[in-house]
Each structure stands twice: as C-alpha cells, then as structure tokens.
Scaffold this active site. Structure first.
Site, PDB file in Angstrom:
ATOM      1  N   LYS A  38       0.839  -1.206   0.000  1.00 20.34           N
ATOM      2  CA  LYS A  38       0.000   0.000   0.000  1.00 20.34           C
ATOM      3  C   LYS A  38       0.868   1.249   0.000  1.00 20.34           C
ATOM      4  O   LYS A  38       0.635   2.200  -0.750  1.00 20.34           O
ATOM      5  CB  LYS A  38      -0.936  -0.016   1.226  1.00 20.34           C
ATOM      6  CG  LYS A  38      -1.987   1.121   1.273  1.00 20.34           C
ATOM      7  CD  LYS A  38      -1.456   2.412   1.864  1.00 20.34           C
ATOM      8  CE  LYS A  38      -1.059   2.316   3.308  1.00 20.34           C
ATOM      9  NZ  LYS A  38      -2.136   2.571   4.254  1.00 20.34           N
ATOM     10  N   SER A  39       1.916   1.244   0.826  1.00 18.51           N
ATOM     11  CA  SER A  39       2.774   2.418   0.950  1.00 18.51           C
ATOM     12  C   SER A  39       3.466   2.749  -0.367  1.00 18.51           C
ATOM     13  O   SER A  39       3.559   3.916  -0.759  1.00 18.51           O
ATOM     14  CB  SER A  39       3.823   2.186   2.041  1.00 18.51           C
ATOM     15  OG  SER A  39       3.206   1.972   3.284  1.00 18.51           O
ATOM     16  N   ARG A  84       2.531   5.983  -3.080  1.00 18.21           N
ATOM     17  CA  ARG A  84       3.643   6.852  -3.484  1.00 18.21           C
ATOM     18  C   ARG A  84       3.820   6.814  -5.000  1.00 18.21           C
ATOM     19  O   ARG A  84       4.015   7.849  -5.646  1.00 18.21           O
ATOM     20  CB  ARG A  84       4.933   6.432  -2.779  1.00 18.21           C
ATOM     21  CG  ARG A  84       5.029   6.866  -1.323  1.00 18.21           C
ATOM     22  CD  ARG A  84       6.172   6.166  -0.600  1.00 18.21           C
ATOM     23  NE  ARG A  84       6.389   6.713   0.738  1.00 18.21           N
ATOM     24  CZ  ARG A  84       5.646   6.392   1.798  1.00 18.21           C
ATOM     25  NH1 ARG A  84       4.630   5.553   1.662  1.00 18.21           N
ATOM     26  NH2 ARG A  84       5.912   6.918   2.984  1.00 18.21           N
ATOM     27  N   ASP A 125      -7.810   1.970   0.201  1.00 18.15           N
ATOM     28  CA  ASP A 125      -6.889   3.112   0.225  1.00 18.15           C
ATOM     29  C   ASP A 125      -6.384   3.473  -1.164  1.00 18.15           C
ATOM     30  O   ASP A 125      -6.271   4.655  -1.509  1.00 18.15           O
ATOM     31  CB  ASP A 125      -5.705   2.816   1.146  1.00 18.15           C
ATOM     32  CG  ASP A 125      -5.982   3.205   2.589  1.00 18.15           C
ATOM     33  OD1 ASP A 125      -7.162   3.399   2.942  1.00 18.15           O
ATOM     34  OD2 ASP A 125      -5.019   3.302   3.371  1.00 18.15           O
ATOM     35  N   ASN A 166     -10.612   7.163   4.933  1.00 17.98           N
ATOM     36  CA  ASN A 166      -9.728   7.199   6.108  1.00 17.98           C
ATOM     37  C   ASN A 166      -8.301   6.871   5.682  1.00 17.98           C
ATOM     38  O   ASN A 166      -7.560   6.229   6.408  1.00 17.98           O
ATOM     39  CB  ASN A 166     -10.203   6.207   7.168  1.00 17.98           C
ATOM     40  CG  ASN A 166      -9.613   6.498   8.541  1.00 17.98           C
ATOM     41  OD1 ASN A 166      -9.077   7.575   8.780  1.00 17.98           O
ATOM     42  ND2 ASN A 166      -9.701   5.540   9.452  1.00 17.98           N
ATOM     43  N   SER A 182       5.500  10.533   9.659  1.00 20.36           N
ATOM     44  CA  SER A 182       6.522  10.729   8.628  1.00 20.36           C
ATOM     45  C   SER A 182       5.888  11.070   7.292  1.00 20.36           C
ATOM     46  O   SER A 182       6.575  11.522   6.369  1.00 20.36           O
ATOM     47  CB  SER A 182       7.370   9.462   8.488  1.00 20.36           C
ATOM     48  OG  SER A 182       6.590   8.376   8.002  1.00 20.36           O
ATOM     49  N   SER A 236       8.912   6.621  12.302  1.00 16.05           N
ATOM     50  CA  SER A 236       8.800   5.750  11.124  1.00 16.05           C
ATOM     51  C   SER A 236       9.776   6.145  10.022  1.00 16.05           C
ATOM     52  O   SER A 236       9.419   6.223   8.841  1.00 16.05           O
ATOM     53  CB  SER A 236       7.359   5.783  10.588  1.00 16.05           C
ATOM     54  OG  SER A 236       6.436   5.416  11.580  1.00 16.05           O
ATOM     55  N   ASP A 258       3.821  -0.205  12.171  1.00 17.31           N
ATOM     56  CA  ASP A 258       2.632  -0.865  11.624  1.00 17.31           C
ATOM     57  C   ASP A 258       2.540  -2.329  12.042  1.00 17.31           C
ATOM     58  O   ASP A 258       1.488  -2.962  11.853  1.00 17.31           O
ATOM     59  CB  ASP A 258       2.628  -0.781  10.091  1.00 17.31           C
ATOM     60  CG  ASP A 258       1.995   0.515   9.591  1.00 17.31           C
ATOM     61  OD1 ASP A 258       1.400   1.247  10.408  1.00 17.31           O
ATOM     62  OD2 ASP A 258       2.104   0.796   8.380  1.00 17.31           O
ATOM     63  N   LYS A 265      -3.563   6.876  14.391  1.00 15.80           N
ATOM     64  CA  LYS A 265      -3.810   6.100  13.166  1.00 15.80           C
ATOM     65  C   LYS A 265      -5.318   5.882  12.975  1.00 15.80           C
ATOM     66  O   LYS A 265      -6.126   6.677  13.451  1.00 15.80           O
ATOM     67  CB  LYS A 265      -3.066   4.765  13.252  1.00 15.80           C
ATOM     68  CG  LYS A 265      -1.541   4.910  13.278  1.00 15.80           C
ATOM     69  CD  LYS A 265      -1.003   5.227  11.908  1.00 15.80           C
ATOM     70  CE  LYS A 265       0.513   5.132  11.875  1.00 15.80           C
ATOM     71  NZ  LYS A 265       1.042   5.345  10.497  1.00 15.80           N
ATOM     72  N   GLU A 266      -5.691   4.799  12.287  1.00 18.69           N
ATOM     73  CA  GLU A 266      -7.106   4.539  12.031  1.00 18.69           C
ATOM     74  C   GLU A 266      -7.930   4.505  13.313  1.00 18.69           C
ATOM     75  O   GLU A 266      -9.122   4.809  13.310  1.00 18.69           O
ATOM     76  CB  GLU A 266      -7.257   3.223  11.267  1.00 18.69           C
ATOM     77  CG  GLU A 266      -6.911   3.310   9.790  1.00 18.69           C
ATOM     78  CD  GLU A 266      -5.425   3.257   9.507  1.00 18.69           C
ATOM     79  OE1 GLU A 266      -5.063   3.092   8.334  1.00 18.69           O
ATOM     80  OE2 GLU A 266      -4.595   3.388  10.440  1.00 18.69           O
ATOM     81  N   ARG A 321      -4.319   3.015  18.397  1.00 15.70           N
ATOM     82  CA  ARG A 321      -3.941   1.606  18.334  1.00 15.70           C
ATOM     83  C   ARG A 321      -3.364   1.076  19.648  1.00 15.70           C
ATOM     84  O   ARG A 321      -3.474  -0.124  19.924  1.00 15.70           O
ATOM     85  CB  ARG A 321      -2.957   1.384  17.178  1.00 15.70           C
ATOM     86  CG  ARG A 321      -3.645   1.440  15.825  1.00 15.70           C
ATOM     87  CD  ARG A 321      -2.702   1.250  14.663  1.00 15.70           C
ATOM     88  NE  ARG A 321      -3.458   1.032  13.424  1.00 15.70           N
ATOM     89  CZ  ARG A 321      -2.932   1.044  12.216  1.00 15.70           C
ATOM     90  NH1 ARG A 321      -1.621   1.263  12.077  1.00 15.70           N
ATOM     91  NH2 ARG A 321      -3.680   0.838  11.148  1.00 15.70           N
ATOM     92  N   HIS A 344      -8.121  -2.032   9.956  1.00 12.81           N
ATOM     93  CA  HIS A 344      -7.692  -3.254   9.274  1.00 12.81           C
ATOM     94  C   HIS A 344      -6.612  -4.011  10.030  1.00 12.81           C
ATOM     95  O   HIS A 344      -6.631  -5.248  10.094  1.00 12.81           O
ATOM     96  CB  HIS A 344      -7.209  -2.901   7.856  1.00 12.81           C
ATOM     97  CG  HIS A 344      -6.121  -1.870   7.807  1.00 12.81           C
ATOM     98  ND1 HIS A 344      -4.972  -2.008   7.076  1.00 12.81           N
ATOM     99  CD2 HIS A 344      -5.993  -0.658   8.431  1.00 12.81           C
ATOM    100  CE1 HIS A 344      -4.206  -0.944   7.212  1.00 12.81           C
ATOM    101  NE2 HIS A 344      -4.808  -0.115   8.042  1.00 12.81           N
ATOM    102  N   ARG A 345      -5.669  -3.296  10.620  1.00 15.79           N
ATOM    103  CA  ARG A 345      -4.566  -3.984  11.301  1.00 15.79           C
ATOM    104  C   ARG A 345      -5.010  -4.624  12.617  1.00 15.79           C
ATOM    105  O   ARG A 345      -4.474  -5.651  13.032  1.00 15.79           O
ATOM    106  CB  ARG A 345      -3.388  -3.033  11.514  1.00 15.79           C
ATOM    107  CG  ARG A 345      -2.867  -2.484  10.204  1.00 15.79           C
ATOM    108  CD  ARG A 345      -1.394  -2.162  10.218  1.00 15.79           C
ATOM    109  NE  ARG A 345      -1.006  -1.549   8.962  1.00 15.79           N
ATOM    110  CZ  ARG A 345      -0.792  -2.207   7.815  1.00 15.79           C
ATOM    111  NH1 ARG A 345      -0.916  -3.518   7.802  1.00 15.79           N
ATOM    112  NH2 ARG A 345      -0.460  -1.566   6.715  1.00 15.79           N
ATOM    113  N   LYS A 378      -9.465  -2.136   3.561  1.00 17.79           N
ATOM    114  CA  LYS A 378      -8.675  -0.906   3.469  1.00 17.79           C
ATOM    115  C   LYS A 378      -7.330  -1.152   2.799  1.00 17.79           C
ATOM    116  O   LYS A 378      -6.857  -0.321   2.019  1.00 17.79           O
ATOM    117  CB  LYS A 378      -8.480  -0.320   4.868  1.00 17.79           C
ATOM    118  CG  LYS A 378      -7.857   1.065   4.866  1.00 17.79           C
ATOM    119  CD  LYS A 378      -7.849   1.647   6.260  1.00 17.79           C
ATOM    120  CE  LYS A 378      -7.543   3.130   6.237  1.00 17.79           C
ATOM    121  NZ  LYS A 378      -6.194   3.445   5.783  1.00 17.79           N
TER     122      LYS A 378
END
Length: 432
Positions: A29-30, A34, A57, A102, A179, A206, A321, A348-349, A352, A392-393, A418
C-alpha cells in the site's frame, strides 16, 4: 472497489497442526500510493505501474487523481495502472472536492501535491479522518506561500488548499506525529519549479518510510540530496525516464503470515520479499528471531520457522505498523513483552495502543498501557468476540490469536478491505 463480501462477524477456527505454507501477499500500500502520486506528477512520461494493490486506500487515491483531472487507466485483472494527462498544468484541475475516506497516505500526499497547482482544493473524509491531525503539514505549506487551513480550526480535515504554486524555497516540517508529512513534501518538492530545502524539526517517527520515499524519488526524478541529517534538498531539472515501475509485495501484510508461524508453529514463506526491500517492515522478522523463531532467507522469499517464544523488550518506532502483530504473538510467549516509542500510533485509524490493550485484555492477557507503548504479560487465554475499531490492522492481528485459541470472533472483518481485501481467504490457505 473490490467485489469481496464479508460477514458481520467471523469466527477463526484454530489450526489443528503446525503450518507449512508459502504465501504471496498483494502489493505494498505504501509503495502503491507513493507510485501513484509520482506517476501523476511525472505524467508526461505515461508510466505504467505493475503489481498495484487493489484496496480501499489505493482506490481512494485513484479516484482523487481522476477528480484532479488525471486520466487513470486500471486493469485489475493484471494489477496494472497507467496515469496520463492532456493538460500542460502540473495539476490539471483548478478546483476539486476530494473524499479521502480514512486514507492517511492519500490526504497527506495529495495535500502537498495539489499545493504545486493553481486553484482551490478541499479534502474531507470519514468521521475518524476528521480526528486525524494534519496541522504540521498545513503549517509547512503556509511557509511556502500556500493558503492551507483546516475548516474546523482544529488542524484536522476538512482542509482547504488555495494556491498559486510554491512561493518559497525553504520549509521546515515537524516529524514527530507522522513521517507522511515529510514524504508528501519530498515528492512535491522533487517536481517544484524552484530549488527547495526541507528541514525536519524535532524527531522523526517511522524513518524507514522516509527512506522509502527518498529512494523512490531518486528512481523517478533523481534530483534529491541529503546534505546533512534531517535536511533534504531538490533542484529543478530534467527527470529520469520511468516507463514501468514494479511494486513490491506488502511487508506489513507479510507480518501476519510470518507471525502465524510463530503462533501456530511450523513454517511460512512469504514470497517476493527480501532484505533489499524498500519497506522497513521486513525487519519484523528480526523481532521474531529475538523471540525464538528461526529466519531463513532465499531467492524465493523469507521464511519464518516457529520456535519456543520468549518475551522481548523492543523499540518499534521504525516498524510501528507491526505493533499489533507483535501484540498477538506476545500472548503466546514466555515472559512479558514490552513495546516502546510508538506513541504516534494513537493517531492512526484508531488509537492503536488503547485499542490493542483493550482487546488483548478481553482475550485474557495482562496489559499495562503507557503513553508511548504497552507491556503484555501472557496469561491463560479465552475465546471471545473482539472489536476491530474499523481498523484493518486490528482485525488481521487479532485473528492470529484465533489460530491457537477457540472461540475468537472478529467483529467487522470487512475492515481489512482498506489494505488487504483477500486477507481472510489467504489466512484460510494456511490450513492446506
């Protein structure tokens, strides 16, 4: 959006034997988000992205790019995306109302990106997004002559960017909350019409994600240097030619399957990842090694062999993460596990740290929560329904407990869409 459907609740059946599996996880995803931003800014090259992650996402990012006037061609059967534009303007649209759901990467990367354009752009999202901070990035954009403000005055979305392009060449950005503020500025600066110096103020959370951005900017543009710690500089000039770009498998997603070997015993190989990955989260396997697992690397991927687990004391700022993944594994270790220096994951979402502490206590673990982390002391575990906070995590991590403990039920399992719509099917393949 992916056509995967989900039940309201999902019970995880314990594994009846140690695992022996090879898993291929979807694209990062990251890296995908990008790459989508860089492909849009380098649109005259008409680059094709391969291995693109299809998730909420990334589809949110794609839809936002379309609303900004880019033509985005998607072939999900091949996981390829091509970005083009008929406009001579860096940002084709001079006005857009953008819904970011989100997705933190979408709002942070595009807020910086649209500030290079000319016009008015508004960002809004789901209720939780309206609680997620953006003020540090807005302040940085104001230093560059951009009218960037939060409608509610709280530094959170909805936010409005009114711009005629960057009017400054020096900018500082705080890096202690996310970050992604710095990453967004770095990608935008690489395409600015003037030299830009970015200075990081205070600490940086991060950092591997910043290194990822730096390496990707180098691949796409090649005009960024780091003359000293916390300072990034770009110069205008001809860009590199990128016609195709391959996206790595997602190392954060891989962490759940490596952790499954730790929890259930046996071995799991995640294919397509190695130590040369752009993603810092591959280092999660080092934490598992500290806990007693054996790590094997090959051309095919990274394999984790389960072992007798012992608690660890670990600073997870760089791989935050995977905090919740480790939280699940810690429940099966001998001795306490302490996770430190991750206070930023409260933004975060969901919060956490608080959410993980609450749900692990429901399952029977003893948990001490601190501002910047938590300590998990294993106790006799029991099955129960756990809440995911639409994160999600949380869902993917808590499912790991159910691989050993009967009666673990995941509420709102669909939140995995997500970043990993096919997670439950892939988790089920561990039973083969």
């Amino acid at each position: 959006m992916s056509d995967v459907t989900y039940p309201a609740e999902l019970e995880i059946a314990p594994l009846t034997k140690p695992v022996n599996a090879a898993v291929t996880v979807p694209g990062s995803k990251s890296i995908t988000n990008r790459a989508l931003a860089l492909a849009a800014l380098a649109v005259n090259q008409k680059p094709t992205l391969r291995g693109v992650l299809r998730s909420e996402d990334t589809e949110v990012m794609i839809e936002c790019l379309r609303r900004l006037g880019f033509q985005v061609s998607v072939d999900w059967s091949k996981n390829t995306v091509t970005v083009t534009s008929d406009s001579a303007r860096l940002i084709p649209a001079n006005a857009a109302d953008l819904f970011v759901a989100n997705s933190g990467t979408t709002v942070r990367f595009l807020t910086a990106m649209v500030s290079l354009g000319e016009g008015r752009y508004r960002f809004d999202g789901v209720p939780r997004m309206r609680e997620r901070p953006l003020e540090d990035l807005l302040e940085s954009l104001r230093q560059l002559g951009v009218n960037a403000h939060s409608e509610g005055g709280n530094g959170c979305p909805p936010v409005v960017i009114e711009t005629t392009g960057w009017r400054g060449s020096e900018v500082t950005v705080r890096g202690t909350t996310s970050s992604q503020y710095l990453s967004g500025l770095m990608m935008a600066a690489a395409f600015a019409s003037r030299p830009v110096t970015i200075r990081v103020e205070g600490g940086l959370v991060s950092e591997p994600y910043v290194v990822m951005t730096e390496q990707m900017v180098d691949e796409w543009v090649g005009n960024m240097s780091r003359p000293s710690a916390g300072v990034f500089q770009t110069t205008p000039g001809p860009h590199r030619s990128v016609k195709e770009y391959a996206i790595e498998p997602d190392a954060s997603a891989a962490s759940y399957f490596w952790a499954a070997a730790a929890v259930a015993g046996g071995r799991v190989t995640v294919t397509g990842l190695n130590r040369k990955s752009l993603q810092g989260d591959v280092r999660f396997v080092d934490v598992l090694a500290q806990m007693g697992c054996r790590i094997e690397e090959s051309d095919n991927g990274i394999t984790v062999h389960g072992g007798h687990l012992r608690g660890v004391d670990v600073d997870m700022n760089d791989i935050s993460d995977t905090v919740m993944t480790l939280g699940a594994v810690a429940c099966f270790a001998e001795g306490a596990t302490t996770i430190r220096n991750v206070g930023h994951i409260r933004h975060k979402e969901t919060d956490r740290i608080a959410a993980l502490a609450t749900e692990l206590r429901k399952l029977g673990a003893e948990v001490e929560e601190r501002d910047d982390g938590l300590t998990i002391v294993p106790r006799a575990l029991k099955g129960c329904a756990v809440d995911t906070y639409n994160d999600h995590r949380m869902a993917m991590s808590l499912a790991l407990v159910g691989l050993r403990v009967p009666g673990v039920v995941i509420r709102n399992p669909g939140c995995v869409a997500k970043t990993y719509p096919g997670f439950w099917q892939d988790l089920e393949r561990l039973r083969a």
